[in-house]
Write an enzyme that holds these catalytic residues in place. Structure first.
Site, mmCIF file in Angstrom:
data_model
loop_
_atom_site.group_PDB
_atom_site.id
_atom_site.type_symbol
_atom_site.label_atom_id
_atom_site.label_comp_id
_atom_site.label_asym_id
_atom_site.label_seq_id
_atom_site.Cartn_x
_atom_site.Cartn_y
_atom_site.Cartn_z
ATOM 1 N N PRO A 73 -32.550 22.673 15.430
ATOM 2 C CG PRO A 73 -31.498 23.861 17.146
ATOM 3 C CD PRO A 73 -32.568 23.982 16.104
ATOM 4 C CG ASP A 74 -29.489 17.039 16.358
ATOM 5 O OD1 ASP A 74 -28.746 17.931 16.799
ATOM 6 O OD2 ASP A 74 -29.082 16.103 15.662
ATOM 7 C CG PHE A 75 -32.242 18.016 22.218
ATOM 8 C CD1 PHE A 75 -32.251 18.923 23.256
ATOM 9 C CD2 PHE A 75 -33.367 17.918 21.423
ATOM 10 C CE1 PHE A 75 -33.355 19.716 23.510
ATOM 11 C CE2 PHE A 75 -34.481 18.700 21.671
ATOM 12 C CZ PHE A 75 -34.477 19.599 22.722
ATOM 13 N NE ARG A 76 -29.355 12.065 23.641
ATOM 14 C CZ ARG A 76 -30.578 12.409 24.019
ATOM 15 N NH1 ARG A 76 -31.383 12.952 23.141
ATOM 16 N NH2 ARG A 76 -31.004 12.232 25.249
ATOM 17 C CG ASN A 150 -39.093 15.824 16.517
ATOM 18 O OD1 ASN A 150 -38.051 15.511 17.100
ATOM 19 N ND2 ASN A 150 -39.331 15.491 15.268
ATOM 20 C CG ASP A 152 -40.481 20.106 15.528
ATOM 21 O OD1 ASP A 152 -41.571 19.532 15.308
ATOM 22 O OD2 ASP A 152 -39.388 19.615 15.214
ATOM 23 C CG HIS A 169 -39.867 13.299 24.452
ATOM 24 N ND1 HIS A 169 -38.644 13.235 23.799
ATOM 25 C CD2 HIS A 169 -40.007 12.099 25.072
ATOM 26 C CE1 HIS A 169 -38.086 12.056 24.022
ATOM 27 N NE2 HIS A 169 -38.896 11.355 24.786
#
Length: 424
Positions: A73-76, A150, A152, A169
């Site tokens: 899942p993304d964050f926003r 990402n 991941d 990040h």
């Protein structure tokens, strides 16, 4: 010649005035024939043809949107985003406090549980079509760099060269102490977190944390080095592809402005137009030209990242190559299982070590065990090196080896440097 910049979003006064036909930005070899998918594929065809003569440099800036189809899942996003759907059970002041370094130091339980349930790669979490598309560009020797937001690690799993990946990040593959910054073994830290433990630093007793960048922390050293050098890979790129990111977080969002003003920029996104938004932790996005008078290089391809690059490959006659790459990866993964995945994601499983100044070696590099095995003879005993054989029983150096050393030193002072590089 192009003119000097007048406004942040316009590369030159001629383009901003609409007289772009007279500007060298538009008439450069990098110009697009049209600001749509057809123009993108025609330009890629030019790059593919030029690659036969010289190196082509394509830079990809990737966000969470390229991993959504892998189940990450993304964050926003409102429907599936982590901030909207995964944070209620932790009773945080705000969802962003999950990644606040001060909050983590005071209470590690929410983040450790979040890592265990949401962030740790699952056996079914595999690279997407877009990841394999980047690998295809690499195979064609057209990929220069991948800047990814990402954590991941799917870029690594897809086979992108570690030297080409810049994890803006951070990453889950390594870890360090949140207090004294002492480096820890990433796999051991993750293993203890998954068991429900709270790993502590052996040096100061502070909490260990995977090396993902929290709010309030510095960017990874690799990113800082690129920024200090004024982003040389972006300065020299022939094409910038921005995919799956809303460009809402700095300094990542500003990277799109580092490319030459003649370089086309392709934005692929399902929901956002890449203009960013303002909030407690968000900044205005990078400056783009679409929808503005004088746009000559920015193309917005709105839609699913996997579908867009599949369409690009179809138009480029790369579709069979892409499909074969995906099938080969799936077959190998089915054959080797999840253990092979962890070896790719966590370099420490290969027996490699990292100092405070040097990054992890690329996957597949020789380890201390490999070098020892190479020195074993058929009976299993270690074979002595030339320097060891030259030392007599009383510890002195033999005359023959002393003459060799004297001769090599007189030839060049670089010999010892070269030896040190070969035998770390």
């Amino acid at each position: 010649m192009g003119c000097a910049p007048l406004l942040p979003f316009n590369p030159c006064c001629l383009c901003s005035s609409g007289f772009n036909l007279f500007c060298s930005c538009v008439n450069s070899p990098h110009s697009l024939s049209s600001l749509n998918l057809e123009g993108v594929t025609q330009y890629l065809s030019k790059l593919e043809h030029r690659q036969k003569k010289r190196e082509v440099k394509i830079v990809v800036m990737a966000g969470a949107g390229i991993s959504v189809s892998a189940g990450v899942p993304d964050f926003r996003s409102m429907s599936t985003g982590i901030y909207q759907n995964k944070m209620d059970k932790y009773s945080l002041p705000t969802p962003q406090h999950m990644f606040d370094i001060d909050y983590f130091i005071s209470d590690q339980a929410p983040f450790y549980d979040f890592v265990k349930t949401e962030l740790y790669p699952k056996p079914t979490t595999l690279p997407t079509v877009f990841h394999h598309f980047m690998n295809l560009l690499q195979e064609k020797q057209m990929l220069s760099r991948v800047y990814t937001q990402n954590i991941d690690m799917l870029e690594r799993l897809a086979g992108i060269n570690q030297e080409a990946i810049c994890e803006v990040h951070g990453t889950l593959s390594t870890s360090s102490c949140a207090n004294c910054k002492k480096q820890c073994d990433g796999y051991s830290t993750m293993k203890r977190i998954r068991k429900g433990e709270k790993p502590k630093c052996e040096k100061c007793g502070g909490p260990q944390k995977p090396d993902i960048v929290f709010f309030g922390e510095k960017m990874p050293r690799k990113v800082q080095e690129q920024m200090k050098l004024n982003m040389p890979d972006l300065k020299k790129c022939d094409l910038l592809i921005v995919a799956g990111t809303s460009l809402a977080v700095q300094p990542f969002a500003s990277f799109i402005d580092a490319v030459p003003r003649s370089t086309p920029r392709i934005f692929i996104n399902r929901d956002s137009d890449g203009s960013g938004r303002k909030g407690d932790y968000d900044d205005a996005g990078g400056q783009h030209l679409w929808g503005k008078c004088g746009n000559y290089r920015d193309v917005l391809l709105r839609g699913d990242c996997d579908k867009i690059v599949t369409q690009i490959c179809r138009e480029m006659d790369w579709l069979n190559e892409l499909q074969n790459k995906i099938k080969t990866f799936a077959d190998n993964h089915k054959k080797k299982g999840g253990a092979n995945v962890e070896e790719k994601l966590f370099p420490s499983l290969k027996g490699e070590r990292r100092s405070s100044k040097q990054p992890w070696r690329a996957i597949g590099s020789s380890t201390s065990k490999d070098r020892l095995d190479a020195r074993r003879n058929s009976s299993g005993k270690l074979k002595k090196s030339e320097s060891e054989r030259s030392v007599t029983r009383n510890g002195s150096i033999s005359p023959s080896h002393r003459r060799k050393l004297s001769k090599s030193n007189s030839n060049s002072s670089l010999t010892s440097v070269g030896s040190a590089a070969v035998h770390p």
